[in-house]
Design a protein around this motif. Structure first.
Motif, mmCIF file in Angstrom:
data_model
loop_
_atom_site.group_PDB
_atom_site.id
_atom_site.type_symbol
_atom_site.label_atom_id
_atom_site.label_comp_id
_atom_site.label_asym_id
_atom_site.label_seq_id
_atom_site.Cartn_x
_atom_site.Cartn_y
_atom_site.Cartn_z
ATOM 1 N N GLU A 78 25.536 25.500 17.419
ATOM 2 C CA GLU A 78 25.990 24.159 17.077
ATOM 3 C C GLU A 78 24.936 23.141 17.483
ATOM 4 O OE1 GLU A 78 29.756 23.360 18.767
ATOM 5 O OE2 GLU A 78 30.728 25.156 17.948
ATOM 6 N N ARG A 79 24.710 22.178 16.581
ATOM 7 C CA ARG A 79 23.719 21.144 16.882
ATOM 8 C C ARG A 79 24.370 20.041 17.704
ATOM 9 N NH1 ARG A 79 18.815 19.865 15.466
ATOM 10 N NH2 ARG A 79 18.730 21.649 14.049
ATOM 11 N N LYS A 80 23.800 19.817 18.848
ATOM 12 C CA LYS A 80 24.237 18.750 19.733
ATOM 13 C C LYS A 80 23.076 17.752 19.882
ATOM 14 C CE LYS A 80 28.251 20.578 20.843
ATOM 15 N NZ LYS A 80 29.551 19.917 20.590
ATOM 16 N N GLN A 112 27.185 43.873 22.925
ATOM 17 C CA GLN A 112 27.368 44.110 21.499
ATOM 18 C C GLN A 112 28.201 43.009 20.865
ATOM 19 O OE1 GLN A 112 28.034 48.184 20.720
ATOM 20 N NE2 GLN A 112 28.833 47.883 18.649
ATOM 21 N N GLN A 113 29.221 42.570 21.593
ATOM 22 C CA GLN A 113 30.077 41.500 21.078
ATOM 23 C C GLN A 113 29.319 40.188 20.985
ATOM 24 O OE1 GLN A 113 33.890 41.203 23.059
ATOM 25 N NE2 GLN A 113 34.007 39.003 22.669
ATOM 26 N N HIS A 114 28.495 39.901 21.995
ATOM 27 C CA HIS A 114 27.770 38.628 21.999
ATOM 28 C C HIS A 114 26.646 38.608 20.973
ATOM 29 C CE1 HIS A 114 29.155 37.862 26.413
ATOM 30 N NE2 HIS A 114 30.100 37.621 25.521
ATOM 31 N N THR A 115 26.014 39.744 20.740
ATOM 32 C CA THR A 115 24.929 39.762 19.758
ATOM 33 C C THR A 115 25.436 39.738 18.323
ATOM 34 O OG1 THR A 115 24.899 42.186 19.898
ATOM 35 C CG2 THR A 115 23.340 40.975 21.297
ATOM 36 N N SER A 116 26.709 40.033 18.144
ATOM 37 C CA SER A 116 27.258 40.063 16.787
ATOM 38 C C SER A 116 28.089 38.825 16.453
ATOM 39 C CB SER A 116 28.140 41.312 16.607
ATOM 40 O OG SER A 116 27.408 42.489 16.864
ATOM 41 N N MET A 174 22.950 24.288 20.409
ATOM 42 C CA MET A 174 23.662 24.876 21.552
ATOM 43 C C MET A 174 24.256 26.204 21.127
ATOM 44 S SD MET A 174 26.783 23.388 23.850
ATOM 45 C CE MET A 174 25.692 22.252 24.689
ATOM 46 N N LEU A 175 23.967 27.221 21.951
ATOM 47 C CA LEU A 175 24.466 28.562 21.682
ATOM 48 C C LEU A 175 25.827 28.736 22.336
ATOM 49 C CD1 LEU A 175 23.983 31.488 20.614
ATOM 50 C CD2 LEU A 175 22.927 31.982 22.838
ATOM 51 N N SER A 176 26.793 29.203 21.587
ATOM 52 C CA SER A 176 28.124 29.484 22.119
ATOM 53 C C SER A 176 28.596 30.824 21.573
ATOM 54 C CB SER A 176 29.118 28.376 21.761
ATOM 55 O OG SER A 176 29.280 28.286 20.345
#
Length: 1091
Positions: free
Chosen positions: A572-574, A563-567, A579-581
């Motif tokens: 960021e563009r690399k 739930q925390q990660h989906t919200s 890139m997903l963080s």
């Protein structure tokens, strides 16, 4: 692993009898299956089942755990073990049963055996409720499993399939057992697993030898209409004390689900109740239904409500009550009342369990409070507060739900604004450890002092809470009327939605992709409950028109992470890609516990260790005989523990000392026999394999509970590696700049007036970490004195890293683990496992030294010393810790009273209060004192003497009206009198005001008595000789007198020459002699006359 189930026979049973039951053996298997998504990874888990001894080695069989009667089947085996360090006359073993399960992968089992893998089984016995009848103790036994080949036909030379077996012990007074299975660290890594192994007192063996339920008839067809679309209901029971759980709520049927393994397996049972329904003006009901609405399980009794009727059924638990054979049928109670709700009381108290029944109709608002102790229940009625003072008015609930205005919580002071939504309260709940009270309905109120309540605004007012599941370790799960699941950490104000949620969608999608058998697209939750601080669901699954009832873990940590990660994430563009963080809201990266003390002093866990006997077989596999010997040895080990609960101290403070005391010197000889494969019976018994453990190491986690004695403290440290740069400098008055961490730790105490906590912070700047040292200490204010383990005060300590609730997780091989919130129940008072013991060894030695002569009993009994009446009695006592093995001289004060006695053990009787006063009080004026002392210190009323280890001793009196006065000997030995002596240390400074009840024998001085007997025998034997000697002496005296008279007469006659005078004098002399002594012999007289 399999092993025989045992029952250490305690003092109420004779020594030669065996444990009750079929002995059970645990069969522990390695079950494995392949994950659908990761083919190269094989997940292994332990499986444990119970089997009877006669079915050891069979596959696909499972037996119920309900037999409790003593059966001895292995005594003959021990008589074969000559030249072994055991006494065959003492070691016994009951019949056995086993636990077993099938294995998907036999290759893994064989590989584990060949690589040295051996399962370790730790059995924990739950203490009973009734501490007036049973000793309160935290007992464990750790056993190493024995490998055993399957009995199935096999073409291989050695083995095709196998399993491991250990004895499954039974302890008198305990019906709830926890089995933890772990690996010895060799071979394949297998995670630890816990099982519930409880005695089911609601089963019996029928006339056809089949097992039947006593509460009704078992059904084997779980129809979908019983579960699909049915509303969930709470699972109510006494926490940690109920061996059998019961769940109702099946529509229009008298059906319930019953389990003795916490729903690892279960049975559908149709209850044998009359199903009557009585409606009246005073008890209105809209209609009749057969549904069992409320179900509550206690240690030995089940309660149900059907319509307005309440029934209970007591199981057959001879381990708790030796004469209790259980109920023959369901018993109806409160027949004249209209009951609308049964409510559980989750914790037992004062040696009893409790239940509440709420009424409707004519007696609306009345509360019936039931007390369960033994067989049956007693109800007391309490009227509502508006009518009397029987119940306390806790809180006036506001009429409407407050307006939070975006806040997570709101303190209700009466000045806040309210919405137009009316409050609809449905329940109240209190956690006795942290004193938190929840009032719930379409709202959630929380209070820690019963006065100030906080409104938790995260829970939407559009929903209504149906019931709450509590872990009593800081976590609460909430189920709404629409079957939503919410989660709350006690002490925080954030409420999380678990189902339905984005996290749940991610989780169930992954499980369906893995083709998990625990999930389906069509499922119905029956109940939600906590077990060992983990949240579980009982769910009915529908797959391809086939139904299945399963118990599954609710992965709370995983759901919160998803739930925390989906919200909260960033893209960021690399360069040419995104890139997903994920954003980490946890204030620290690593949390570890350090400087943890050895746990046993605080957990009060007594642990024994047992290993199987060594088999003289090259493959190392055991057979039925070696398993039976193993069960007998484990039984005897626990029997020694049971009989060690006595008022006398052994010369060595260890229950196993008597087992090996006479065989230690021959240990090398037994080792020689085993090394040369010459041990009798094909097995070798090692003395070091059966012992009590006093030095367990910490498991790097806080214990499940802590016992604090008077003034005791518990210390540990928390190591936190902080995120980024979380330090700051702060100038303090009169000092240089100090370095402080922005990561803070808070300690919340449920009862700060009873315990206190101190926190010391140490910043480790070179490691970007901070160390918090925490010390918890008892203030000596809330508990004076008490019996060991009785009437302990419940409280708790909660440790929270600020800002970590629901946000911090640690990745482990078993999945994520929540961090930052720790909650430990604390028990204040005299902890279990401490006792006051009579030091027989030093008392006898000191008495011989002070009385300056050796004395021993005529009939020596090591459990009952004897003392001479004329000697001064100097008693000494020990304070012993059965958990840590500590033992030391008791230096406090005590009151000694003779409370019973008799000339023989069979005639021993207890004295009345009046007799106890007359026989022991220095104020007695009835000449009835049994003993006295020169000690001048007395109780406040001067009724009894107060003794100590420095007292001058006890002098035995046995005055005229005392029971030991004028004691008549029963034979040729000195007369003796047996005393029952009560020693009460309630006046000492210890928290444990234990009492001792000891037996001692008082004997009259044997030297005086034996001297009188010898004098009497000598007198009888020598009296004829004495009479004869006296006669001879008298005769000689008479001869001398006669001779002297003759010579005198002869001299006179010669001078006077008067014969007539001579004749007259001789005649008169003869006449005088005959008159004087008529007892002389006739011959002597005649000789005298002739002379």
């Amino acid at each position: 692993m399999c092993g025989p189930a045992m029952f250490p026979a305690g003092p109420p049973w004779p020594r030669v009898r065996v444990v009750q039951v079929l002995w059970a053996l645990l069969a522990v298997f390695l079950a494995s299956w392949r994950l659908w998504a990761i083919k190269d990874f094989q997940e292994c888990t332990w499986q444990v089942v119970l089997n009877e001894f006669k079915r050891v080695g069979e596959s696909g069989v499972s037996d119920s755990f309900f037999e409790q009667e003593p059966v001895d089947t292995v005594s003959s085996l021990f008589h074969m073990l000559v030249d072994s360090p055991i006494d065959p006359s003492e070691v016994r073993g009951p019949g056995s049963s086993y636990h077993k399960d099938t294995l998907p992968s036999e290759d893994l089992v064989r590989m584990g055996h060949l690589t040295g893998l051996k399962p370790l089984v730790l059995v924990t016995f739950q203490s009973p409720v009734n501490f007036y009848r049973w000793k309160i103790e935290q007992l464990q036994i750790q056993m190493e499993a024995a490998p055993f080949r399957s009995k199935e036909p096999c073409m291989a030379e050695e083995v095709c399939s196998m399993s491991w077996y250990t004895p499954m012990p039974i302890k008198k007074g305990s019906v709830v057992m926890r089995v933890d299975v772990s690996s010895n660290g060799l071979g394949t890594f297998i995670p630890d697993k816990r099982f519930q192994m409880n005695i089911n007192g609601f089963l019996k063996r029928g006339w056809d030898n089949n097992i039947q339920f006593t509460v009704g008839e078992e059904l084997f067809n779980l129809m979908p209409q019983y579960f699909v679309g049915v509303s969930s209901r709470p699972l109510w029971h006494t926490v940690d004390q109920s061996p059998v759980l019961i769940l109702g709520g099946i529509p229009n049927e008298k059906y319930v689900l019953m389990t003795d393994t916490s729903f690892k397996d279960f049975s559908l049972v149709e209850l044998s109740i009359d199903s009557c329904w009585v409606g009246s003006f005073y008890c209105p009901h809209s209609g009749f239904t057969a549904t069992i609405y409320d179900t509550i399980a206690t240690e030995s009794t089940l309660f149900i409500r059907q319509n307005q009727l309440v029934y209970y059924f007591t199981g057959t638990y001879t381990t708790l009550y030796e004469r209790n054979r259980g109920s023959g049928s369901w018993v109806r109670v409160l027949a004249s009342e209209c009951i609308k709700k049964l409510c559980p009381v989750y914790f037992h108290s004062n040696g009893s369990e409790y239940i509440m029944a709420l009424t409707t109709g004519k007696h609306e608002g009345y509360v019936h409070f039931g007390t369960i102790r033994g067989k049956g229940v007693d109800f007391a009625v309490f009227s509502p507060p508006v009518a009397s003072d029987d119940l306390e008015l806790l809180y006036h609930i506001p009429e409407f739900i407050p307006e939070a205005r975006g806040l997570e919580f709101l303190m209700i002071l009466g000045t806040e604004s309210y919405t137009s939504t009316a409050m609809a309260p449905k329940g109240i709940f209190c956690n006795p450890y942290n004193n938190l009270i929840f009032i719930w309905g379409n709202f959630l109120l929380q209070s820690s002092n019963k006065e100030n309540f906080i409104y938790l605004a995260d829970f939407p007012k559009e929903l209504s809470i149906k019931y709450m599941a509590r872990s009593f370790r800081g976590a609460v799960a909430i189920v709404t009327e629409t079957e939503e699941i919410w989660y709350l950490l006690e002490g925080s104000y954030r409420v999380y939605q678990l189902f339905p949620s984005k996290g749940w969608q991610v989780h169930i999608s992954l499980k369906l992709m893995q083709q998990s058998s625990l999930y389906a697209s069509n499922e119905t939750m029956l109940t939600l409950f906590y077990e060992d601080s983990k949240l579980y669901q009982l769910v009915y699954l529908m797959n391809n028109q086939k139904g299945q009832l399963v118990k599954r873990l609710v992965p709370v940590e995983q759901l919160l992470m998803y739930q925390q990660h989906t919200s909260h994430y960033d893209l960021e563009r690399k360069g040419g890609y995104l890139m997903l963080s994920f954003i980490d809201f946890c204030p620290f990266s690593v949390m570890r516990l350090r400087s943890l003390p050895r746990p046993q002093r605080y957990t009060r866990q007594e642990r024994y260790r047992a290993r199987p006997p060594r088999v003289l077989e090259r493959s190392g596999f055991h057979n039925e005989n070696s398993l039976a010997i193993y069960q007998g040895l484990v039984y005897y080990l626990l029997w020694l523990h049971s009989v060690y609960d006595k008022p006398y101290a052994d010369p060595v403070h260890d229950p196993t000392w008597r087992w090996w005391a006479n065989n230690k010197q021959d240990q090398d000889y037994y080792f020689f026999l085993a090394s040369n494969w010459r041990s009798a019976g094909g097995v070798s018994i090692e003395m070091d394999s059966y012992e009590k453990i006093y030095n367990l190491e910490s498991a790097y986690e806080l214990p499940e509970r802590i016992f604090l004695d008077k003034g005791t403290e518990y210390s540990f440290a928390i190591f936190l590696s902080v995120q980024g740069h979380s330090f700051r400098t702060q100038a303090e008055l009169g000092t240089a700049f100090q370095l402080h961490s922005q990561v803070d730790v808070g300690v919340v105490l449920a009862d700060p007036g009873c315990i206190e906590a101190s926190v010391k912070q140490e910043v480790l700047i070179n490691r970007n970490s901070v160390l918090f040292s925490i010390t918890l200490k008892d203030k000596k204010l809330c508990y004076d004195q008490g019996i060991s383990g009785h009437h302990l005060m419940k409280t708790s300590m909660m440790v929270n890293v600020v800002g970590s609730s629901g946000l911090c997780f640690q990745e482990t091989h078993l999945g994520p683990h929540m961090q930052g919130n720790l909650m430990v129940p604390v028990f204040i008072g005299c902890p279990p496992g401490k006792r006051l013991a009579f030091d027989i060894t030093y008392t006898l030695e000191y008495s011989r030294l002070k009385n300056k002569h050796y004395f021993d009993c005529v009939n020596v009994n090591p459990e009952m010393p004897c003392f001479l009446f004329r000697d001064i009695f100097y008693p000494f006592f020990l304070i012993q810790d059965l958990v840590t093995g500590d033992s030391g001289s008791f230096q406090g004060s005590y009151v000694l009273l003779v409370v019973g006695g008799g000339p023989t053990l069979d005639s021993l009787k207890d004295y009345s209060e009046d007799e106890i006063y007359r026989f022991n009080s220095p104020l007695d004026k009835t000449n009835s004192l049994i003993w006295t002392t020169r000690t001048t210190r007395t109780t406040k009323d001067s009724a009894f003497h107060i003794m100590s280890h420095e007292s001058p001793g006890i002098e035995w009196l046995c005055l005229e009206n005392a029971p030991c006065y004028d004691n008549v000997p029963q034979g040729i030995f000195a007369p003796e009198f047996f005393f029952k002596v009560l020693v009460n240390c309630g006046l000492c400074t210890l928290s444990c005001a234990n009492s001792l009840l000891i037996l001692c024998s008082l004997q009259v001085s044997a030297s005086v008595f034996v001297g009188l007997v010898i004098f009497y025998i000598a007198f009888c034997l020598l009296w004829p000789l004495v009479v004869k000697g006296c006669t001879m002496i008298r005769w000689k005296i008479n001869n001398l007198i006669a001779s002297e008279s003759y010579y005198t007469y002869a001299s006179i006659s010669r001078i006077s020459s008067m014969p007539s005078l001579r004749h007259s004098r001789m005649g008169s002399m003869f006449s005088s002699r005959m008159t004087e002594d008529r007892a002389e012999p006739k011959e002597a007289v005649e000789r005298q006359v002739m002379t």
